[in-house]
Each structure stands twice: as C-alpha cells, then as structure tokens.
Motif scaffolding. Sequence first.
Motif, PDB file in Angstrom:
ATOM      1  N   ALA A 110      69.380  12.740  35.436  1.00  0.00           N
ATOM      2  CA  ALA A 110      70.842  13.268  35.302  1.00  0.00           C
ATOM      3  C   ALA A 110      70.940  15.149  35.298  1.00  0.00           C
ATOM      4  N   THR A 111      69.633  15.570  35.343  1.00  0.00           N
ATOM      5  CA  THR A 111      69.454  16.968  35.787  1.00  0.00           C
ATOM      6  C   THR A 111      70.176  17.446  36.944  1.00  0.00           C
ATOM      7  N   PRO A 112      71.207  18.447  37.070  1.00  0.00           N
ATOM      8  CA  PRO A 112      71.647  18.857  38.158  1.00  0.00           C
ATOM      9  C   PRO A 112      70.772  19.041  39.235  1.00  0.00           C
ATOM     10  N   GLY A 113      71.267  18.507  40.432  1.00  0.00           N
ATOM     11  CA  GLY A 113      70.302  18.755  41.555  1.00  0.00           C
ATOM     12  C   GLY A 113      69.160  17.769  41.670  1.00  0.00           C
ATOM     13  N   ALA A 114      69.189  16.889  40.868  1.00  0.00           N
ATOM     14  CA  ALA A 114      67.959  15.979  40.505  1.00  0.00           C
ATOM     15  C   ALA A 114      67.899  15.096  41.873  1.00  0.00           C
ATOM     16  N   VAL A 115      66.724  14.848  42.252  1.00  0.00           N
ATOM     17  CA  VAL A 115      66.232  14.111  43.435  1.00  0.00           C
ATOM     18  C   VAL A 115      65.086  13.098  43.214  1.00  0.00           C
ATOM     19  N   LEU A 116      65.500  11.637  43.471  1.00  0.00           N
ATOM     20  CA  LEU A 116      64.207  11.089  42.654  1.00  0.00           C
ATOM     21  C   LEU A 116      63.644  10.614  43.659  1.00  0.00           C
ATOM     22  N   TYR A 117      61.945  10.536  43.698  1.00  0.00           N
ATOM     23  CA  TYR A 117      61.178  10.119  44.742  1.00  0.00           C
ATOM     24  C   TYR A 117      60.504   8.843  44.005  1.00  0.00           C
ATOM     25  N   LEU A 118      60.555   7.703  44.459  1.00  0.00           N
ATOM     26  CA  LEU A 118      60.047   6.332  44.001  1.00  0.00           C
ATOM     27  C   LEU A 118      58.888   6.266  44.428  1.00  0.00           C
ATOM     28  N   TRP A 161      54.820   4.068  43.306  1.00  0.00           N
ATOM     29  CA  TRP A 161      54.464   2.705  42.389  1.00  0.00           C
ATOM     30  C   TRP A 161      54.875   2.932  41.130  1.00  0.00           C
ATOM     31  N   MET A 162      55.577   1.750  40.912  1.00  0.00           N
ATOM     32  CA  MET A 162      56.560   1.775  39.663  1.00  0.00           C
ATOM     33  C   MET A 162      56.221   0.461  38.854  1.00  0.00           C
ATOM     34  N   ASN A 163      55.224  -0.137  39.100  1.00  0.00           N
ATOM     35  CA  ASN A 163      54.985  -1.363  38.165  1.00  0.00           C
ATOM     36  C   ASN A 163      54.820  -1.109  36.766  1.00  0.00           C
ATOM     37  N   GLY A 164      55.723  -1.798  35.785  1.00  0.00           N
ATOM     38  CA  GLY A 164      55.656  -1.465  34.466  1.00  0.00           C
ATOM     39  C   GLY A 164      56.339  -0.292  33.978  1.00  0.00           C
ATOM     40  N   PHE A 165      56.956   0.607  34.986  1.00  0.00           N
ATOM     41  CA  PHE A 165      57.538   1.766  34.719  1.00  0.00           C
ATOM     42  C   PHE A 165      58.948   1.548  34.962  1.00  0.00           C
ATOM     43  N   LEU A 166      59.640   0.833  35.917  1.00  0.00           N
ATOM     44  CA  LEU A 166      61.046   0.824  36.359  1.00  0.00           C
ATOM     45  C   LEU A 166      61.311  -0.347  37.157  1.00  0.00           C
ATOM     46  N   ASP A 167      62.057  -1.280  36.755  1.00  0.00           N
ATOM     47  CA  ASP A 167      62.304  -2.431  37.446  1.00  0.00           C
ATOM     48  C   ASP A 167      63.610  -2.319  38.440  1.00  0.00           C
ATOM     49  N   VAL A 168      64.036  -3.443  38.995  1.00  0.00           N
ATOM     50  CA  VAL A 168      65.112  -3.493  39.988  1.00  0.00           C
ATOM     51  C   VAL A 168      66.478  -3.127  39.130  1.00  0.00           C
ATOM     52  N   GLN A 169      66.555  -3.744  38.046  1.00  0.00           N
ATOM     53  CA  GLN A 169      67.829  -3.314  37.141  1.00  0.00           C
ATOM     54  C   GLN A 169      67.823  -2.159  36.706  1.00  0.00           C
ATOM     55  N   GLY A 170      66.821  -1.589  36.235  1.00  0.00           N
ATOM     56  CA  GLY A 170      66.490  -0.135  35.583  1.00  0.00           C
ATOM     57  C   GLY A 170      66.815   0.762  36.825  1.00  0.00           C
ATOM     58  N   LEU A 171      66.331   0.550  37.878  1.00  0.00           N
ATOM     59  CA  LEU A 171      66.888   1.385  39.080  1.00  0.00           C
ATOM     60  C   LEU A 171      68.312   1.733  39.287  1.00  0.00           C
ATOM     61  N   ARG A 172      68.923   0.375  39.271  1.00  0.00           N
ATOM     62  CA  ARG A 172      70.168   0.387  39.751  1.00  0.00           C
ATOM     63  C   ARG A 172      71.134   1.282  38.613  1.00  0.00           C
ATOM     64  N   ARG A 173      70.778   0.948  37.258  1.00  0.00           N
ATOM     65  CA  ARG A 173      71.385   1.473  36.168  1.00  0.00           C
ATOM     66  C   ARG A 173      71.202   2.988  36.129  1.00  0.00           C
ATOM     67  N   LEU A 174      70.131   3.349  36.507  1.00  0.00           N
ATOM     68  CA  LEU A 174      69.755   4.892  36.568  1.00  0.00           C
ATOM     69  C   LEU A 174      70.350   5.494  37.681  1.00  0.00           C
ATOM     70  N   TRP A 175      70.652   5.065  38.730  1.00  0.00           N
ATOM     71  CA  TRP A 175      71.538   5.506  39.959  1.00  0.00           C
ATOM     72  C   TRP A 175      72.917   5.619  39.514  1.00  0.00           C
ATOM     73  N   GLU A 176      73.402   4.475  39.028  1.00  0.00           N
ATOM     74  CA  GLU A 176      74.809   4.529  38.658  1.00  0.00           C
ATOM     75  C   GLU A 176      75.252   5.569  37.572  1.00  0.00           C
ATOM     76  N   ARG A 177      74.365   5.988  36.566  1.00  0.00           N
ATOM     77  CA  ARG A 177      74.601   6.889  35.494  1.00  0.00           C
ATOM     78  C   ARG A 177      75.155   8.275  36.279  1.00  0.00           C
ATOM     79  N   SER A 178      74.164   8.752  37.084  1.00  0.00           N
ATOM     80  CA  SER A 178      74.267  10.231  37.663  1.00  0.00           C
ATOM     81  C   SER A 178      74.638  10.468  39.021  1.00  0.00           C
ATOM     82  N   ARG A 179      74.264   9.342  39.756  1.00  0.00           N
ATOM     83  CA  ARG A 179      74.224   9.277  41.209  1.00  0.00           C
ATOM     84  C   ARG A 179      73.304  10.312  41.876  1.00  0.00           C
ATOM     85  N   PRO A 180      71.967  10.354  41.392  1.00  0.00           N
ATOM     86  CA  PRO A 180      71.195  11.217  42.055  1.00  0.00           C
ATOM     87  C   PRO A 180      70.832  10.670  43.747  1.00  0.00           C
TER      88      PRO A 180
END
Length: 462
Positions: free
Chosen positions: A109-117, A119-138
């Motif tokens: 949610a940091t202003p100007g955030a850009v997410l680079y995905l 290898w994310m095994n055990g770090f972020l799953d499909v549902q988590g990625l969707r929730r992450l994007w919906e919260r702040s639209r990075p």
Amino acid sequence: MNRQHTIFHLSTDDIDGGAARAAFRLHRAVNGLGLDEGVRSRMLVKRKKTDDDDVTVIPWVPGSPWKARFDRVRKRISWLKPDEAQAGYTFNFNAPPEIDQEALAMHAATPGAVLYLHWMNGFLDVQGLRRLWERSRPMVFWVIHDLEPFTGGCHYAFGCDGYTRQCGGCPQLHAPLEEDLSRRTWNRKRELLAEMPIRFIAPTGWGEARVRESALFRNHPVHRIPLPMDIETFRPMEKKIARQVLRLPEEKPILLFGATYLEDRRKGTEHLIEALHRLSATIRPEDLQLLIVGLNGKSLMRQLPFPARYLGPVGDELLMALAYQAADLFVCPSIEDSGPMMVSEAMLCETPVVAFDAGAAADLITPMVNGYLAPLGDAPELANGIMALLKVESPVALRRNARETAAAHHAPPTVARRHAELIRDSFGVPPSGGGSVTDRLTAELQTISETSFMSRGDARKE
C-alpha cells in the motif's frame, strides 16, 4: 518522473535458489542507479541470508500443528503424495502461506508501490495475491522464471501442454484425473487472476513464448528484459592461474558442466552422457578433463568416459567464476529451462558455451561466433559442437565474442534503466476516457477476457 516509485520484489528467499538470486541481482541493479531515475528497490521475503538493509523479512505466522503433522505423514505414504515429490520444486500446491499477510499488505500500500512477483512458494498464494491487489491496486509485474504463474501448479511441464488449454490430468500428480488439483488450481487462477491488470517480464525468449501460448495470460502485456549479471565477478581471467588455484591440469582441454540438481531430468544429463561417449570414440581419456558442479555429481562421474573433477554444489560466486575461467567450454544440455544463468555467467568469463537451442542459449549464442547451438535433444550434434569449438582456429576471438555478447546483454545499469523506463511508461501513459492507468488496464483486460479467453463452458477436455 514526478513521483518516486518503489519496486517491491516478492520472493520466498533473497538468494537461496536461481530465481531468488536473479531477483536479488535485479534489486541491487535498480538501487545502483541512484534516485535520479525515480525508482528504488526493496525485497520482501520469507527467508533472508544477505545483510542488505533493503531486504525485509515478512514475519512468520505458524500454521496448525496438525497440518504440519499431516504433511510429515503424507511424505511417507506413496498414495498421498505426487510422483514428483522427491524433486520438491516441480509442483506448487498453492498451500496457504505462513507469513503475516497484513504486514505484506502494508508494504504493497506504499504510495507509488510496484510489485515484482518472483518465486513465491510458501510466501504468497493465488488468493493472497488477489486480496493484496484489491486492497491498494498496486502495479503488478510477474517475472517469468518458470511456467508456474500460468499452470495448474507445475514449474516445468516436461512436454505437457495442458497450460495452453485448461490443465487437468496432470502427469506430475499421482493417479491423475481430469478434474484433479491442477485443474482446480488453474480454474482458481482464471477466476482470481486472469482479469487482473498483470504485466509480465520475460528475461528470455523462452519465457515470452510460454506466456503468449498460455490460456490464462496470452493476451496480457509481455516485456522482454534480460536479467542483470555481475559482470565484475564473472569476468575473464588467465586460465593458467584459475587452473592452478583449482589444482586442475594446465594443458588439457577442460569441459565444465553444472546444475543445481545434476539428476534433474530437464537439465539433460542423459544427453550429455551420450555426447561424451560419442566423443570418446575420437578423443582419448587422457586428452580431456571434465569439471562438474552441482548436487549428486559422484553418481554421474561413474557414467562418464573421461576423468572428472567434482567440485560439489558451489554457492560462492567467486569459486564458480574460477570454474568458468578454468574451463575451455561450458556444456549446457538443458532441454527445458528459463535460463540457466550459468550460460550467461560462463560467457561473461570468456568461456564459450555449447548448448541445445533453448532458454537463454537461444538468445545469446551465434554458432561458431561465440558458441554453438545444437538442435534440442540432439546428443550427436551436441558432441559435434564440442568437437568443433575445441578445434576452432580462432579461440581468442571466440572467447572475446562470448564476453562481449553477454556483457552487452546483462550489464546491470543497462538492465536497471530498462526497468525504470518500463515503470515510467506504465505510470506515465495518459488515461483515455478518465480513470487511472490501473483502472484502464483493468477495463481493457476485462474486455479481453470476455472476447478472447477460453469459454468456461467449452473448455477442451483431454
């Protein structure tokens, strides 16, 4: 750029594993540009081994002790585990991550955030990625290190093309069925991710081609930008000195072969063995030396017709550079690979590469100019390539060409600037018809999904 943007690299590890090392090198390259480019970099990881202050460990949240016990039991019962469980990395079961998702969301949610995905095994799953994007639209970019972003779970498909349709009947799962875990995961990705405004970054032509043929993301933007490499660590050195340090013969030609897991079937070890046996018909054992790097090399040595020195798994980059510098050729028989980075590292050390026409080798090698490309899986032609380069009349030119090609392709400042330009362009495109760039991309991808993606009711079943 009027605004400072921060790239957050999401990765399970910072340097443990090829994809993690690639992410870390990119992170360091971007921060090496300075603030004038308007972009800075941070890594968010589950496990950290470096002392980089810009690498942050997301707090761990312990899972259920009963789940941990079940996982331990499952590994011991053949009918509860996939056939490929021994390899571990080959399939992502999309298990709920055991990290603090709220802490991760605060960074995103940091202003100007850009997410680079990455290898994310055990770090972020499909549902988590969707929730992450919906919260702040990075802004979201997915860096292609393997196939997993658009498959039902496999990181490499070993010839299966299910990801170009709908997955299901996965050959990597025990007793595969059409409506198996891979189909359910693929459908979940379609439901949650296919319409997100995700852009892809492909370090090689292999990665770009795989995105474009995937059923999930074939109509999403793909940007081809190579990985940065440490062109100072991986550089030319006097071969005689490198061989003295490693206690290798100073006069014999030396062939280097390496992989993290030498028994990994996609690394093509069986093709290498066949090629070397073909060479043994014309080269005496005492006239050629092999050098091997990776896990389980001792069993491989017993199958080779030439004397071999085994260095074991090498995690130190300086030692790895010495191995490249000591060798006359690096042989890469990989048959399915997004890289490997070893091709580029060898060429940076002025060590020409003989490889199959795949992965990074296809992007970098011009036959008989800086290396040799054999048709995919053609062991006799791989042997011919080794012999041709050992006999080349101008080895100095061959080596220099290898270095120049790789250095121009992977120079960290050049690669980092291309990422900075990509981010500037992504945020700087004026919206048409109002709304933010992200909102516009979302609308565009929604239209694409309605007109071009596979019909949910007409998905082909094999």
